[in-house]
Enzyme design. Structure first.
Site, PDB file in Angstrom:
ATOM      1  CB  THR A  25      58.328 176.175  33.437  1.00  0.00           C
ATOM      2  OG1 THR A  25      59.457 176.995  33.137  1.00  0.00           O
ATOM      3  CG2 THR A  25      58.232 175.055  32.411  1.00  0.00           C
ATOM      4  CG  HIS A 174      64.696 183.557  32.471  1.00  0.00           C
ATOM      5  ND1 HIS A 174      65.170 183.886  33.711  1.00  0.00           N
ATOM      6  CD2 HIS A 174      64.044 182.370  32.619  1.00  0.00           C
ATOM      7  CE1 HIS A 174      64.832 182.931  34.581  1.00  0.00           C
ATOM      8  NE2 HIS A 174      64.149 182.005  33.944  1.00  0.00           N
ATOM      9  CG  ASN A 177      65.467 180.811  37.811  1.00  0.00           C
ATOM     10  OD1 ASN A 177      65.947 181.386  38.797  1.00  0.00           O
ATOM     11  ND2 ASN A 177      64.175 180.752  37.601  1.00  0.00           N
ATOM     12  CE1 TYR A 179      66.367 176.748  32.302  1.00  0.00           C
ATOM     13  CE2 TYR A 179      65.531 178.542  33.658  1.00  0.00           C
ATOM     14  CZ  TYR A 179      65.549 177.200  33.314  1.00  0.00           C
ATOM     15  OH  TYR A 179      64.757 176.309  33.989  1.00  0.00           O
ATOM     16  CG  ASN A 234      68.894 174.644  35.475  1.00  0.00           C
ATOM     17  OD1 ASN A 234      68.530 173.468  35.490  1.00  0.00           O
ATOM     18  ND2 ASN A 234      68.114 175.619  35.067  1.00  0.00           N
TER      19      ASN A 234
END
Length: 367
Positions: A25, A174, A177, A179, A234
């Site tokens: 990112t 993805h 992580n 998401y 996260n």
């Protein structure tokens, strides 16, 4: 000979080396649209055998962070077309990472009419940056119903089709992580009791339906996935079903013919390391259905360690992350033993060229 610097065939793509630039990112997409600064950034790093873009949202709902790009509008497609053209001019290959942020984000970062959604209405602790009001608490997501799930799957398909129109060589889903895809995979984020939640086979369902739909749309040779077993980013937690769940997931992904699986290992930055046994099990399970599929490992590699894992067939490609930020010529530096420049972490997510396109190649850094 160091295998890291040898050619490799990924699906129908001939890679000039086995170095992968990992997705990172960078938050330079003003208005969520790829721009000329991003063209320069990716073009500078086209020495990698494969570039994987930063996380790119397939949906307005997936734009939870400030200034992350999308690939759901025609303007975004045209912006990305400039990126892929620039990379291909330098004989590079580039996949777009499709990242729906799901429950991760704040409503101030979303365009009008969009909302944070997730498998369950479970919010994150802490704060996230918004350009409108600085650091703000994460917003609470709305639990997705069955219609929302089908809409999201279709958004991934549309984004994949847009990616091919934009000239990408493929897409990376993805599934890591914390998401959206991993939110469905993970028991701490998925408290559903329908066909998409409960036991791990049901929690795998969303990931597999997305992968199946995207494969049907653009072909398995253009679809990879990133996974983060033992990841805690996260607000995820390590649970006791990881090996069994990911073995089953990898077997199914292999049968689908996905061109690669890409494993996240952020232990060099303080995160828990995936167990070697789990990483090997995922590889073996995936390759049982797709022997020619590629396995990508990442996490604090140097050329010697990379060569060792390639020789031992623990991996087919090796991904490098933060060193690509401050070393646009990373492949040349690694091959020639040239010292690496250190990145400025305070500029990782700021707008503008500083800390983004102004790092020098080795030849110029000595002038």
């Amino acid at each position: 000979m160091n295998l890291l610097f040898t050619e490799y065939t990924l699906g129908k793509n001939k890679l000039k080396n086995r170095v992968v630039m990992a997705p990172m990112t960078r938050s330079r997409a003003i208005g969520n649209i790829p721009n000329d600064l991003m063209v320069e950034y990716y073009s500078q790093r086209a020495g990698a055998g494969l570039l994987i873009t930063e996380g790119v949202s397939p949906s307005p709902n997936g734009l939870g962070y400030a200034r992350i790009p999308g690939i759901f509008s025609e303007e975004q497609v045209q912006g990305w077309k400039k990126v892929t053209d620039a990379v291909h001019t330098k004989q590079g290959r580039i996949f777009v990472q499709l990242m729906h942020s799901g429950r991760v984000g704040n409503h101030l970062n979303l365009p009008k009419g969009a909302e944070l959604v997730g498998p369950s209405a479970i919010g994150l602790k802490g704060t996230t940056w918004t350009d409108a009001e600085g650091n703000q608490p994460y917003s609470s997501p709305r639990e997705m119903d069955s219609k929302d799930i089908q809409v999201a799957i279709r958004e991934y398909v549309n984004a994949a089709e847009n990616a091919i129109k934009a000239g990408f060589d493929g897409v990376e889903l993805h599934g890591a992580n914390g998401y959206l895809i991993e939110q469905f995979l993970h028991p701490s984020a998925n408290h559903r009791t329908d066909e998409y939640g409960g036991d791990w086979k049901k929690r795998n369902r969303f990931a597999l339906e997305v992968a199946t739909a995207v494969v049907e749309a653009i072909g398995a040779d253009k679809v990879g996935i990133r996974l983060s077993p033992y990841g805690v980013f996260n607000d995820l937690e390590i649970h006791n079903e990881i090996e069994e769940q990911y073995k089953d997931l990898a077997i199914s992904l292999g049968k689908l013919g996905l061109v690669y699986i890409h494993i996240v290992n952020h232990s060099s930055m303080g995160a828990p390391a995936p167990k070697d046994s789990t990483v090997a099990l995922i590889r073996e399970s995936y390759k049982s259905g797709n022997p020619n599929g590629a396995y990508i490992l990442s996490g604090g590699y140097d050329p010697d360690r990379a060569n060792s894992d390639l020789k031992e067939k623990n991996a087919d490609l090796i991904a490098f992350g933060r060193n690509f930020i401050s070393n646009p010529d990373l492949v040349e530096r690694l091959e020639k033993g040239i010292p690496l420049a250190e990145p400025d972490a305070s500029l990782f997510y700021t707008p503008g060229e500083k800390g983004y396109t102004d790092y020098l190649v080795a030849a110029l850094s000595k002038v």
